[in-house]
Design an enzyme around this catalytic site. Structure first.
Site, PDB file in Angstrom:
ATOM      1  N   ALA A  35     -13.807  29.367 -27.239  1.00 14.27           N
ATOM      2  CA  ALA A  35     -14.464  30.615 -27.653  1.00 14.27           C
ATOM      3  C   ALA A  35     -15.954  30.338 -27.854  1.00 14.27           C
ATOM      4  CB  ALA A  35     -13.824  31.203 -28.912  1.00 14.27           C
ATOM      5  N   HIS A  40     -22.369  26.719 -29.972  1.00  7.68           N
ATOM      6  CA  HIS A  40     -21.809  25.628 -29.186  1.00  7.68           C
ATOM      7  C   HIS A  40     -22.777  25.200 -28.075  1.00  7.68           C
ATOM      8  CE1 HIS A  40     -17.950  27.664 -30.537  1.00  7.68           C
ATOM      9  NE2 HIS A  40     -17.782  26.438 -30.974  1.00  7.68           N
ATOM     10  N   GLN A  64      -5.277  21.503 -37.915  1.00  7.46           N
ATOM     11  CA  GLN A  64      -6.291  21.910 -38.882  1.00  7.46           C
ATOM     12  C   GLN A  64      -6.135  23.357 -39.329  1.00  7.46           C
ATOM     13  OE1 GLN A  64      -9.469  20.973 -35.928  1.00  7.46           O
ATOM     14  NE2 GLN A  64     -10.486  22.792 -36.728  1.00  7.46           N
ATOM     15  N   GLY A 150     -22.414  20.921 -35.195  1.00 10.99           N
ATOM     16  CA  GLY A 150     -23.341  21.844 -35.828  1.00 10.99           C
ATOM     17  C   GLY A 150     -23.351  21.708 -37.338  1.00 10.99           C
ATOM     18  N   LYS A 152     -23.607  24.097 -39.216  1.00 11.09           N
ATOM     19  CA  LYS A 152     -22.934  25.289 -39.751  1.00 11.09           C
ATOM     20  C   LYS A 152     -21.652  24.895 -40.476  1.00 11.09           C
ATOM     21  CE  LYS A 152     -20.024  28.968 -39.251  1.00 11.09           C
ATOM     22  NZ  LYS A 152     -18.570  29.046 -38.970  1.00 11.09           N
ATOM     23  N   GLN A 156     -17.592  19.533 -42.516  1.00 15.48           N
ATOM     24  CA  GLN A 156     -17.001  18.863 -41.364  1.00 15.48           C
ATOM     25  C   GLN A 156     -17.940  17.790 -40.819  1.00 15.48           C
ATOM     26  OE1 GLN A 156     -14.819  20.836 -37.856  1.00 15.48           O
ATOM     27  NE2 GLN A 156     -16.904  20.680 -37.099  1.00 15.48           N
ATOM     28  N   SER A 189     -16.947  31.420 -33.849  1.00 12.94           N
ATOM     29  CA  SER A 189     -15.905  32.042 -33.031  1.00 12.94           C
ATOM     30  C   SER A 189     -15.139  33.080 -33.837  1.00 12.94           C
ATOM     31  CB  SER A 189     -14.954  30.962 -32.504  1.00 12.94           C
ATOM     32  OG  SER A 189     -15.653  30.011 -31.744  1.00 12.94           O
TER      33      SER A 189
END
Length: 286
Positions: A35, A40, A64, A150, A152, A156, A189
């Site tokens: 997506a 990305h 996840q 990223g 964002k 993570q 996404s």
């Protein structure tokens, strides 16, 4: 035809990478769940700038997801993703199926302690174990020299950086800036799941974070700013705030003031969609 070579077998991917490495080429990997959006693609662009070869991976990782319905509803757009990658001339789009990633008898989980039991980890038990496990496999399968993520998904980013360091995986994790819509909403996404009506108040999350960051840089107390921020987010139409925290950049420890490199991180629900965001916080002004 998209023009992007698609590989679905890890043995085929590893064969290609061995050839590149034998020629002394630098290999970059951009792990995704598909997506694809401009966020990305900014990672792909960053990888192309510093790597001889670029592998983009597309795998919707079941490990996840906490909610089976969330997994089922996650956008799957392989053909469109390949078309978006074609102008970048990436070397491979790697699209493994579940059997390639988690074959029968698979029994190993990668867990990064400390960074994963807070923020999103506190609200999504096991989520970051799933992220860490699949990313470890993608690092090893791709043999990449550099991996691009990223900011964002800031938590993570810290998790994958730590796992690569702790497990001695010879890959440099490169964090890239968050890409936003014109109104400030962080690209994701999941934004595709917002109705036109819900999309209108979505940028409020970022607006509130910016205002809080300004207040912190002027010495205002975070506790007071946080209460007002959460109230403002809810009044805009969000139904729940999972967290709105000030954390240290490196280890995500809780801060009362930005007296060291810090970030504001937030997660909130809007029309059944969980939006996350984070921004850097300027140091306290003298």
């Amino acid at each position: 035809m998209s023009g992007v070579p698609i590989l679905r077998s890890r043995t085929d991917l590893q064969k290609a990478v061995r050839g590149w490495k034998a020629a002394g080429e630098v290999v970059g990997v951009v792990p995704t769940m598909g997506a694809l959006h401009q966020g990305h693609l900014s990672l792909v662009r960053a990888a192309k700038e510093v790597c001889d070869r670029v592998v983009v991976t597309l795998f919707v990782n079941p490990k996840q997801f906490n909610n089976p319905e969330d997994l089922e509803n996650y956008p799957r757009t392989e053909a469109g993703d390949a078309a978006k990658l074609a102008p970048f001339k990436v070397d491979v789009l790697y699209v493994p199926d579940g059997g390639q990633m988690y074959p029968d008898g698979f029994a190993t989980t990668v867990s990064v302690e400390g960074l994963t039991n807070v923020l999103c980890g506190a609200h999504r038990p096991g989520h970051f174990d799933g992220v860490a496990t699949v990313v470890t496999k993608l690092f090893l399968q791709s043999g990449a020299d550099k991996a691009f993520f990223g900011e964002k998904d800031y938590q993570q980013l810290q998790v994958v950086t730590r796992l690569a360091r702790d497990l001695d995986i010879p890959v440099e994790v490169v964090g890239c800036p968050t890409i936003r819509e014109e109104d400030g909403l962080a690209m994701s996404s999941r934004n595709l799941l917002l109705s036109d009506r819900a999309r209108i108040p979505a940028p409020v999350l970022h607006e509130v974070m910016q205002d809080v960051a300004k207040g912190l840089s002027r010495g205002k107390a975070f506790g007071e700013l946080k209460a007002a921020a959460e109230a403002r987010i809810l009044s805009a139409g969000f139904t729940k705030v999972d967290y709105f925290d000030l954390r240290a950049c490196d280890d995500l420890s809780v801060l009362d003031a930005p007296d060291r490199p810090a970030r504001l991180l937030a997660a909130a629900w809007l029309a059944g969609v969980r939006l996350i965001d984070n921004i850097a916080v300027p140091a306290l002004l003298d």
